[in-house]
Design an enzyme around this catalytic site. Structure first.
Site, PDB file in Angstrom:
ATOM      1  N   TYR A   1       0.857  -1.193   0.000  1.00 20.76           N
ATOM      2  CA  TYR A   1       0.000   0.000   0.000  1.00 20.76           C
ATOM      3  C   TYR A   1       0.890   1.240   0.000  1.00 20.76           C
ATOM      4  O   TYR A   1       1.879   1.304   0.739  1.00 20.76           O
ATOM      5  CB  TYR A   1      -0.883   0.019   1.261  1.00 20.76           C
ATOM      6  CG  TYR A   1      -1.670   1.301   1.427  1.00 20.76           C
ATOM      7  CD1 TYR A   1      -2.969   1.406   0.962  1.00 20.76           C
ATOM      8  CD2 TYR A   1      -1.082   2.436   2.016  1.00 20.76           C
ATOM      9  CE1 TYR A   1      -3.682   2.587   1.078  1.00 20.76           C
ATOM     10  CE2 TYR A   1      -1.780   3.623   2.125  1.00 20.76           C
ATOM     11  CZ  TYR A   1      -3.085   3.690   1.661  1.00 20.76           C
ATOM     12  OH  TYR A   1      -3.782   4.868   1.764  1.00 20.76           O
TER      13      TYR A   1
ATOM     14  N   GLU B   1      -3.254   7.456  -4.246  1.00 23.14           N
ATOM     15  CA  GLU B   1      -3.135   6.190  -3.524  1.00 23.14           C
ATOM     16  C   GLU B   1      -3.014   5.009  -4.483  1.00 23.14           C
ATOM     17  O   GLU B   1      -3.728   4.934  -5.471  1.00 23.14           O
ATOM     18  CB  GLU B   1      -4.371   5.996  -2.634  1.00 23.14           C
ATOM     19  CG  GLU B   1      -4.354   4.715  -1.818  1.00 23.14           C
ATOM     20  CD  GLU B   1      -5.707   4.432  -1.152  1.00 23.14           C
ATOM     21  OE1 GLU B   1      -5.876   4.790   0.020  1.00 23.14           O
ATOM     22  OE2 GLU B   1      -6.578   3.859  -1.831  1.00 23.14           O
TER      23      GLU B   1
END
Ligand code: GDP
Ligand code: MN
Length: 383
Positions: A101, A189
């Site tokens: 992530y 993101e």
């Protein structure tokens, strides 16, 4: 402005972030064509602005045209947590060794940019934050200094990414930071950021939110604005040139100036109410703008009272009053109005409202913001 995954990936590609080749499709036939161009196997991905698409059945692997037809047919029209799928992204499928992530946001309190990086990707970062907060590395980046390749690599080391992923991850982090800053994002993101068996690091998903205040220096954002997902209230407000934000409460708020609108929101909260929206009619609003604002608020089914808070500077009280009278003559408002009218020509405005003979249960005037908020909240809460 939130982008769809395929738009986020287009945006990433401009900054050199590796993404899989693919194409958009609005029909089953287009999905097959996109798959042929990308090369099998492919993943067929629902384009909706909500997470957890995979779990909801909105992401499927396909090995040939028949499988693409099957999955595309199932996913188009699917409802994923209230979002209906109208468009697909079909990309060449990737082999995955590990999922990470990575994101950049602005940490307002720290007045710095914030990198969040974790070796536990592919799942929602909120879940990781809850179950294993130490697995998320947080690195503040001073916007004046920017993010160096060394600092990015160290973050990857700290996040316990394996040795063979470090260079690839660091390279992407630096590019993602450029995308975030030069690309004027509120959020950039990648979840998951993947490590392939070949050792390459690659963005498998994209979540990008653009800072609309920077739109003036990004003419290329117009194509994104064309597909922007707005609810009916937001569309109507936009078409009338009003600044509108939809919320979940029951008090509709109209104020002149964003600062006053935000203060009004706070005062409504303070006296036990919840705002249904936030509508700024700006400075110098005339009767027409006021009437439009009431029109927008009237489309909000949750509104049980309307709080109008005007402190007139260049906005004139009599214009505000004329707009209210006009709106009341034009539409049947779903909720009563409580108004606090002060500043330039407030007296004239109040006189116009009094002369219009509007019944007290439709409109009442209060001398201060606090009184008006109390009255509006009392009506909204049904006391
Ligand atoms: P989200 O669930 O809406 O966040 O959608 P993602 O694009 O992040 O995909 C969810 C999951 O689907 C990923 O974490 C992967 O495990 C899987 N997935 C997506 N694309 C591929 C692919 O190309 N190959 C493989 N093997 N899995 C994929
Ligand atoms: Mn994802």
């Amino acid at each position: 402005m939130d982008l769809f995954e395929y738009q986020g990936k287009q945006y990433f590609a401009r900054f050199g972030i590796p993404v899989s080749p693919g194409g958009v499709a609005d029909t089953v036939d287009e999905a097959v064509a996109a798959a042929e161009a990308a090369g099998y196997p492919v993943v067929v991905k629902a384009q909706v602005q909500v997470g957890g698409r995979g779990k909801a059945g909105g992401i499927k692997l396909a090995n040939d045209a028949d499988e693409v037809r099957l999955h595309a047919g199932n996913i188009l029209g699917m409802d994923i947590r209230g979002h209906v799928v109208h468009r697909l992204w079909v990309e060449h499928a990737s082999d995955i060794d590990e999922e990470y992530y990575a994101s950049f946001t602005l940490d307002r309190a720290a007045k710095q940019h914030l990198l969040m990086l974790s070796a536990e990707g592919g799942v929602e970062i909120e879940a990781v934050a809850e179950s294993n907060p130490d697995a998320i590395v947080k690195l503040h980046v001073n916007p004046v200094d920017g993010l160096s390749l060394e600092a990015a690599r160290q973050a990857a080391v700290d996040a316990k990414l394996p040795e063979r992923a470090l260079d690839g991850a660091a390279d992407i982090l630096v590019k993602l930071y450029r995308c975030f800053t030069e690309g004027d994002c509120d959020l950039a993101e990648i979840n998951p950021l993947i490590l392939k068996p070949t050792g390459e690091v690659h963005a498998l998903d994209a979540k990008v939110s653009l800072d609309s205040s920077a739109a003036f220096r990004h003419p290329e954002w117009e194509e994104f604005a064309a597909t922007e997902v707005l609810d009916e209230r937001e569309k109507l407000a936009k078409s009338k040139g009003l600044q509108y934000i939809g919320l979940d409460g029951s008090v509709g708020i109209i104020a002149n100036g964003a600062g006053l609108a935000m203060s009004t929101l706070d005062v409504v909260n303070q006296v036990g109410g919840k705002a249904a929206n936030f509508l700024d009619i700006g400075g110098g609003a005339n009767a027409d703008v006021m009437a439009s604002a009431l029109d927008v608020i009237n489309h909000d089914e949750n509104v049980r009272s309307i709080l109008i808070n005007i402190f007139g500077g260049i906005t004139r009280g009599e214009e505000v009053a004329k707009g209210i009278v006009e709106a009341l003559g034009r539409v049947q408002l779903r909720a009563p109005i409580v108004i606090r009218l002060d500043g330039t020509n407030a007296e004239e405005g109040r006189q116009i409202l009094a002369d219009a003979g509007i019944p007290a249960e439709q409109l009442r005037s209060e001398p201060t913001m606090l009184d008006a908020a109390r009255a509006a909240v009392a009506i909204a809460n049904g006391n």
